[in-house]
Design a protein around this motif. Structure first.
Motif, PDB file in Angstrom:
ATOM      1  N   ALA A  18       0.796  -1.070  -0.134  1.00 46.78           N
ATOM      2  CA  ALA A  18       0.010   0.018  -0.067  1.00 46.78           C
ATOM      3  C   ALA A  18       0.764   1.253   0.003  1.00 46.78           C
ATOM      4  CB  ALA A  18      -0.905   0.020   1.155  1.00 46.78           C
ATOM      5  N   GLY A  19       2.154   1.117   0.149  1.00 42.19           N
ATOM      6  CA  GLY A  19       2.988   2.327  -0.280  1.00 42.19           C
ATOM      7  C   GLY A  19       3.230   2.871   1.476  1.00 42.19           C
ATOM      8  N   ALA A  20       2.878   2.399   2.515  1.00 35.06           N
ATOM      9  CA  ALA A  20       3.394   2.684   3.761  1.00 35.06           C
ATOM     10  C   ALA A  20       3.137   4.010   4.152  1.00 35.06           C
ATOM     11  CB  ALA A  20       4.774   2.301   4.145  1.00 35.06           C
ATOM     12  N   GLY A  21       1.954   4.662   3.581  1.00 28.79           N
ATOM     13  CA  GLY A  21       1.759   6.002   4.085  1.00 28.79           C
ATOM     14  C   GLY A  21       1.170   6.134   5.534  1.00 28.79           C
ATOM     15  N   ALA A  22       0.993   7.190   5.937  1.00 26.73           N
ATOM     16  CA  ALA A  22       0.585   7.660   7.464  1.00 26.73           C
ATOM     17  C   ALA A  22      -0.633   6.842   7.869  1.00 26.73           C
ATOM     18  CB  ALA A  22       0.671   9.206   7.676  1.00 26.73           C
ATOM     19  N   PRO A  23      -1.742   7.060   7.089  1.00 23.57           N
ATOM     20  CA  PRO A  23      -2.961   6.185   7.454  1.00 23.57           C
ATOM     21  C   PRO A  23      -2.701   4.575   7.703  1.00 23.57           C
ATOM     22  CG  PRO A  23      -3.341   7.759   5.842  1.00 23.57           C
ATOM     23  CD  PRO A  23      -1.837   7.696   5.971  1.00 23.57           C
ATOM     24  N   ALA A  24      -1.991   4.148   6.704  1.00 23.85           N
ATOM     25  CA  ALA A  24      -1.791   2.916   6.417  1.00 23.85           C
ATOM     26  C   ALA A  24      -0.469   2.341   7.676  1.00 23.85           C
ATOM     27  CB  ALA A  24      -1.009   2.281   5.294  1.00 23.85           C
ATOM     28  N   LEU A  25       0.151   3.052   8.186  1.00 23.41           N
ATOM     29  CA  LEU A  25       1.188   2.942   9.058  1.00 23.41           C
ATOM     30  C   LEU A  25       0.437   2.712  10.284  1.00 23.41           C
ATOM     31  CD1 LEU A  25       4.564   4.714   7.968  1.00 23.41           C
ATOM     32  CD2 LEU A  25       4.275   2.264   8.272  1.00 23.41           C
ATOM     33  N   ARG A  26      -0.596   3.808  10.706  1.00 23.72           N
ATOM     34  CA  ARG A  26      -1.098   3.932  11.794  1.00 23.72           C
ATOM     35  C   ARG A  26      -2.168   2.737  11.959  1.00 23.72           C
ATOM     36  NH1 ARG A  26      -5.892   3.724  12.431  1.00 23.72           N
ATOM     37  NH2 ARG A  26      -6.380   4.703  10.292  1.00 23.72           N
ATOM     38  N   ALA A  27      -2.534   2.257  10.991  1.00 18.49           N
ATOM     39  CA  ALA A  27      -3.490   1.174  10.879  1.00 18.49           C
ATOM     40  C   ALA A  27      -2.755  -0.131  11.279  1.00 18.49           C
ATOM     41  CB  ALA A  27      -4.265   1.019   9.773  1.00 18.49           C
ATOM     42  N   GLY A  28      -1.684  -0.325  10.685  1.00 24.13           N
ATOM     43  CA  GLY A  28      -0.719  -1.488  10.889  1.00 24.13           C
ATOM     44  C   GLY A  28      -0.067  -1.590  12.464  1.00 24.13           C
ATOM     45  N   VAL A  29       0.381  -0.543  12.918  1.00 21.40           N
ATOM     46  CA  VAL A  29       0.843  -0.475  14.178  1.00 21.40           C
ATOM     47  C   VAL A  29      -0.190  -0.688  15.282  1.00 21.40           C
ATOM     48  CG1 VAL A  29       1.901   1.114  15.970  1.00 21.40           C
ATOM     49  CG2 VAL A  29       2.817   0.974  13.699  1.00 21.40           C
ATOM     50  N   MET A  30      -1.364  -0.076  15.081  1.00 24.27           N
ATOM     51  CA  MET A  30      -2.417  -0.284  16.078  1.00 24.27           C
ATOM     52  C   MET A  30      -3.031  -1.749  15.954  1.00 24.27           C
ATOM     53  SD  MET A  30      -4.740   3.394  15.819  1.00 24.27           S
ATOM     54  CE  MET A  30      -5.769   2.877  17.009  1.00 24.27           C
ATOM     55  N   SER A  31      -3.173  -2.013  14.628  1.00 24.46           N
ATOM     56  CA  SER A  31      -3.653  -3.696  14.754  1.00 24.46           C
ATOM     57  C   SER A  31      -2.864  -4.640  15.368  1.00 24.46           C
ATOM     58  CB  SER A  31      -3.719  -3.980  13.012  1.00 24.46           C
ATOM     59  OG  SER A  31      -4.708  -3.182  12.635  1.00 24.46           O
ATOM     60  N   LEU A  32      -1.327  -4.320  15.072  1.00 23.01           N
ATOM     61  CA  LEU A  32      -0.603  -5.496  15.913  1.00 23.01           C
ATOM     62  C   LEU A  32      -0.464  -5.499  17.166  1.00 23.01           C
ATOM     63  CD1 LEU A  32       2.488  -5.204  12.996  1.00 23.01           C
ATOM     64  CD2 LEU A  32       0.953  -7.034  13.445  1.00 23.01           C
ATOM     65  N   ALA A  33      -0.527  -3.851  17.707  1.00 19.78           N
ATOM     66  CA  ALA A  33      -0.491  -4.014  19.089  1.00 19.78           C
ATOM     67  C   ALA A  33      -1.495  -4.595  19.690  1.00 19.78           C
ATOM     68  CB  ALA A  33      -0.241  -2.363  19.334  1.00 19.78           C
ATOM     69  N   ALA A  34      -2.836  -4.484  19.364  1.00 19.08           N
ATOM     70  CA  ALA A  34      -4.150  -4.824  19.669  1.00 19.08           C
ATOM     71  C   ALA A  34      -4.139  -6.243  19.515  1.00 19.08           C
ATOM     72  CB  ALA A  34      -5.282  -4.459  18.995  1.00 19.08           C
ATOM     73  N   ILE A  35      -3.793  -7.128  18.468  1.00 20.71           N
ATOM     74  CA  ILE A  35      -3.500  -8.455  18.523  1.00 20.71           C
ATOM     75  C   ILE A  35      -2.583  -9.056  19.416  1.00 20.71           C
ATOM     76  CG2 ILE A  35      -3.038 -10.252  17.050  1.00 20.71           C
ATOM     77  CD1 ILE A  35      -4.097  -8.546  14.530  1.00 20.71           C
ATOM     78  N   PHE A  36      -1.440  -8.709  19.526  1.00 16.59           N
ATOM     79  CA  PHE A  36      -0.617  -9.211  20.432  1.00 16.59           C
ATOM     80  C   PHE A  36      -0.753  -8.795  21.869  1.00 16.59           C
ATOM     81  CE2 PHE A  36       1.720  -9.672  16.446  1.00 16.59           C
ATOM     82  CZ  PHE A  36       2.176 -10.894  16.704  1.00 16.59           C
ATOM     83  N   GLY A  37      -1.482  -7.694  22.193  1.00 14.15           N
ATOM     84  CA  GLY A  37      -1.912  -7.263  23.440  1.00 14.15           C
ATOM     85  C   GLY A  37      -3.044  -8.258  24.061  1.00 14.15           C
ATOM     86  N   ARG A  38      -4.069  -8.494  23.053  1.00 15.46           N
ATOM     87  CA  ARG A  38      -5.263  -9.359  23.306  1.00 15.46           C
ATOM     88  C   ARG A  38      -4.574 -11.104  23.485  1.00 15.46           C
ATOM     89  NH1 ARG A  38     -10.277 -10.730  19.673  1.00 15.46           N
ATOM     90  NH2 ARG A  38     -11.102 -12.426  20.780  1.00 15.46           N
ATOM     91  N   ARG A  39      -3.559 -11.447  22.714  1.00 11.74           N
ATOM     92  CA  ARG A  39      -3.009 -12.615  22.820  1.00 11.74           C
ATOM     93  C   ARG A  39      -2.300 -12.953  24.243  1.00 11.74           C
ATOM     94  NH1 ARG A  39      -4.114 -17.671  21.928  1.00 11.74           N
ATOM     95  NH2 ARG A  39      -2.407 -18.815  22.279  1.00 11.74           N
ATOM     96  N   MET A  40      -1.596 -11.929  24.577  1.00 10.70           N
ATOM     97  CA  MET A  40      -0.770 -12.132  25.794  1.00 10.70           C
ATOM     98  C   MET A  40      -1.724 -11.439  26.949  1.00 10.70           C
ATOM     99  SD  MET A  40       2.587 -10.000  24.503  1.00 10.70           S
ATOM    100  CE  MET A  40       3.604 -10.102  26.027  1.00 10.70           C
ATOM    101  N   GLN A  41      -3.100 -11.462  26.785  1.00  9.40           N
ATOM    102  CA  GLN A  41      -4.061 -11.151  27.880  1.00  9.40           C
ATOM    103  C   GLN A  41      -3.848  -9.812  28.956  1.00  9.40           C
ATOM    104  OE1 GLN A  41      -4.366 -14.441  30.321  1.00  9.40           O
ATOM    105  NE2 GLN A  41      -5.470 -15.761  28.656  1.00  9.40           N
TER     106      GLN A  41
END
Length: 815
Positions: free
Chosen positions: A320-343
């Motif tokens: 997607a070209g790693a623009g600011a909106p895409a980077l924001r979404a990527g960082v937030m998604s990974l943090a949420a997924i791994f935070g949930r996985r680690m309870q």
């Protein structure tokens, strides 16, 4: 604040980047760093011991931003000190193709990591954007990472350099953020040498002119593979969809704008769904939902799905070209997924702040991009406003809430986050945007997911892609029809907010949201406060209703700029359409036109009209196109041949950017929203042998909006007026007349004035000009016809509003 410690850190990091970029050009980076470090250390003596560690960490974030901003400014200054020495010259350049070539004219454009210029070693990291006209060799996806020897003309001006007050702070645009410091136009035959892995190289440059270069910085192999994969995904769509549908899908799927007409992009903006063309969290959600669904079908556990989400998100960002909106979404998604996985779920405020910190540390200049702010405010509306609204509304509506209330509430929360900035950045908002999003976002998501599935299938089994995209063609057609409807009838209004007003809107929204769930006095839950606020808001709206209705009722705005001895007129048509007729001189544009466009967030024109190629009409347009801060969807020109340098540059830019171009002849018509226009002059064959052929072949436009007729006479003189009267006689009646040739004595004869019988005559003329314009005879003719006369030399900028068949002059416009 204790629950979201990253929020103040993100704000301080951003403040540091802003300070570093703004001050880094005048104060050496190390000295700047030491000044703020010393100030922060001095404050430690006044901070309680228990809070010093926290304040030390916040100071560290600020200093990190300061260092990143100053470093970017220093590198930017270094490149812009080098490039201007070659601007306007034809040079020989050697470098590496740094990204996939994108379509441009008959050829392509791409960033080039420059190694050598005219046989001399270039500064390390120098990057120019190449505009390649075509010819041999044909540069396709395989050109990525190849070394090219090119010969072309260098162009480009540092952002903000044309504005004296901006020279010390330097502007930031797309080139700045992508570390591009100039452009290179390469005509056919300008590719002197093309290093190909298999076939060697073609061409034989003179070694004395182009010695063997040092080993240059090549794009990584992984990056080349991903870019090639991106291109293959696009090819599947191009081969299985119509060109219009493919351009629409690729714009939404990967944010590719090259094949998307400017008019269509404008329809997204006017409908309030421009975010569908900016790859962000919405698009990542589509990717992850498709991946998660396929993973479940394959029987993968949530643990493996969480682990595999990391490469999926990384691939999405790179594609997607790693623009600011895409980077924001990527960082937030990974943090949420791994935070949930680690309870250990991460709070919403920390998620948003973490994304901001990551972006500002790795790409600090994204702080200056509109996409950065729009993405974060939209997400902020969903994370902060929506939960409070949900709590209040769910309590009152119980079971009905989920089905009927929540969907529009979600859309409204996102719009509440972005609307003030849209008014600031783009000069308008769409009243029905929440409803447009309710329909177009689900339909767009279906198009995107089906298109993504078809693209991935096409990489393995191409007939499957044909079948899937056959259905997607129908969906995309429905999407575009609904988009066009909301673009036309979505209630787009022009309103430009200054920064204090933007801050005021966000403050009122925050206070109102707080009042929905808390009593501001005793801080206990008190739902009836919602009704109190609702009643108060209703009273205020009732009191201001009539005034707001008058102010925001659809009105055509005609702005006649004070550009000295020249012409520059802007039309703002209800629905978000903009047309500019002429641009004055270059100096007049910089003094009178550009500030207005920037203040009102106007960064695109649906139609640009050049009545004739004299510099007092053309110079500002050339400057506007050169600065490239305003996009142009279509150009209308008289086509009369003229050999001046400015006119040649005007046509050159049109060709370079492949702008749609129409030669105006009698009978040419157009429509922007409810405003219709027709060209009355020149005829098919240009007039010859007159006192001034350039003036007498000016474009004459007759515009009609709600039965108010506007005649723009260019610089027409007596011979052409006679031709016009012979062709149209009494059909020239107009309510508003833009007086020809600045009121010169050779124009605006009594015969023309009596045929037009204007109620209002506007004259664009320079104060105390050496030509004596406007001529007494012209003023006498207009007064004899009973016209009200307004002049830019005595009244300044003229702003007219045409609403419900009436013309009103805005008071106190001026410059």
């Amino acid at each position: 604040m204790n629950h979201s410690p990253l929020v103040p850190a993100a704000f301080l990091l951003g403040a540091g980047v802003l300070a570093g970029w703004s001050l880094g050009g005048s104060i050496p980076g190390l000295r700047l760093f030491l000044v703020f470090l010393g100030s922060g250390a001095g404050l430690f003596f006044f901070i309680p011991a228990g809070k010093r560690l926290r304040w030390f960490l916040l100071l560290l974030f600020f200093l990190s931003g300061l260092a990143r901003g100053a470093g970017e400014r220093r590198e930017n200054d270094r490149f812009w000190e080098y490039t201007p020495a070659f601007t306007g010259r034809t040079v020989t350049v050697l470098g590496w193709v740094a990204d996939l070539p994108a379509p441009w004219r008959e050829g392509c454009r791409f960033p080039l990591d420059v190694e050598m210029v005219d046989g001399q070693e270039a500064p390390a990291g120098l990057r120019w954007e190449v505009f390649f006209a075509g010819g041999e060799p044909a540069l396709g996806a395989g050109a990525l990472g190849k070394r090219l020897l090119l010969r072309g003309r260098v162009f480009g001006e540092r952002p903000g350099a044309a504005i004296p007050s901006a020279r010390t702070r330097a502007g930031v645009n797309r080139w700045t953020r992508e570390k591009i410091s100039g452009g290179l136009v390469v005509e056919t035959g300008g590719c002197l040498q093309y290093h190909e892995a298999k076939t060697g190289c073609s061409g034989a440059p003179d070694p004395a002119v182009t010695p063997m270069p040092r080993a240059g910085r090549q794009p990584s192999r992984a990056g080349m593979v991903l870019v090639a994969a991106r291109r293959r995904l696009l090819v599947v769509g191009e081969q299985t969809l119509s060109p219009e549908a493919a351009a629409l899908l690729h714009g939404m799927l990967l944010g590719v704008r090259e094949g998307l007409p400017e008019m269509t992009a404008g329809e997204f903006r006017r409908a309030g769904v421009a975010h569908l063309l900016s790859v962000s969290g919405l698009h990542l959600m589509f990717w992850l939902s498709l991946f998660w669904g396929l993973g479940k079908l394959l029987g993968l556990s949530e643990r493996w799905l969480a682990v595999l989400s990391l490469p999926v998100v990384l691939v999405f960002l790179l594609l997607a070209g790693a623009g600011a909106p895409a980077l924001r979404a990527g960082v937030m998604s990974l943090a949420a997924i791994f935070g949930r996985r680690m309870q250990r779920p991460v709070r919403s405020g920390n998620l948003l702040a973490l994304a901001a910190c990551v972006i500002l540390l790795f790409r600090p200049l994204e702080l200056f991009s509109r996409g950065f702010w729009l993405s974060f405010t939209a997400c902020g509306g969903l994370l902060f406003l929506l939960p409070a609204w949900e709590e209040a509304f769910a309590y009152r509506f119980k079971g009905k809430y989920q089905r009927w209330i929540r969907p529009p509430l979600v859309s409204l929360a996102a719009q509440a986050g972005t609307a003030p900035l849209c008014a600031r950045f783009f000069g308008g908002v769409t009243l029905l945007a929440p409803f447009a999003n309710l329909i177009l976002v689900p339909l767009g998501s279906a198009c995107i997911q089906l298109g993504l599935l078809a693209a991935m299938s096409g990489l393995v089994f191409f007939p499957a892609a044909r079948v899937l995209n056959a259905g997607n063609e129908v969906l995309l057609g429905c999407f575009y029809r609904i988009l066009s409807f909301f673009s036309e009838f979505g209630g787009y209004i022009r309103v430009s907010l200054p920064w204090p007003a933007v801050g005021g809107f966000y403050t009122l929204t925050a206070v109102f949201t707080w009042g929905l769930i808390r009593n501001p006095i005793n801080r206990r839950r008190r739902i009836p406060l919602f009704f109190l606020l609702l009643i108060l808001l209703s009273v205020l709206l009732a009191g201001l209703g009539w005034a707001l209705a008058q102010q925001f009722a659809p009105a055509l705005e005609m702005i006649v700029f004070d550009v000295g001895q020249g012409d520059a007129i802007l039309f703002a048509v209800p629905g978000g359409y903009f047309m500019m007729v002429d641009g004055g001189t270059a100096e007049g544009y910089g003094r009178g036109v550009r500030p207005y466009l920037q203040e009102h967030g106007i960064n695109r024109l649906d139609l640009l009209v050049l009545t004739h190629p004299h510099d007092d009409h053309l110079g500002g347009l050339v400057r506007m196109l050169t600065e490239d801060q305003v996009r142009v969807a279509h150009v209308l020109d008289s086509g009369y041949p003229h050999t001046t340098r400015n006119y040649s540059r005007f046509l050159e830019i049109i060709n370079e950017r492949e702008l749609p171009y129409t030669r105006a002849i009698r009978g040419t018509s157009f429509r922007l929203g409810k405003m219709r226009g027709i060209v009355l002059h020149p005829p098919l064959s240009h007039l010859r042998g007159t006192r001034s052929d350039v003036n007498n072949n000016s474009i004459v436009l007759l515009l009609d909006y709600e039965n108010i007729r506007i005649l723009l006479a260019g610089d027409l003189e007596k011979e052409a007026e006679e031709e016009l009267l012979a062709a149209y006689a009494n059909l020239l009646r107009a309510n508003i007349l833009k007086v020809a040739h600045h009121g010169g004595a050779t124009s605006t004869s009594w015969e023309l004035v009596s045929a037009t019988r204007p109620d209002l005559a506007v004259i664009s003329v320079g104060k105390n000009n050496r030509f004596g314009h406007p001529a007494p005879v012209v003023l006498e003719n207009l007064q004899r016809a009973g016209a009200v006369i307004r002049r830019t030399d005595t009244h300044g900028r003229l702003e007219l509003q045409i609403r419900k068949g009436r013309v009103a002059m805005k008071r106190g416009a001026g410059n």
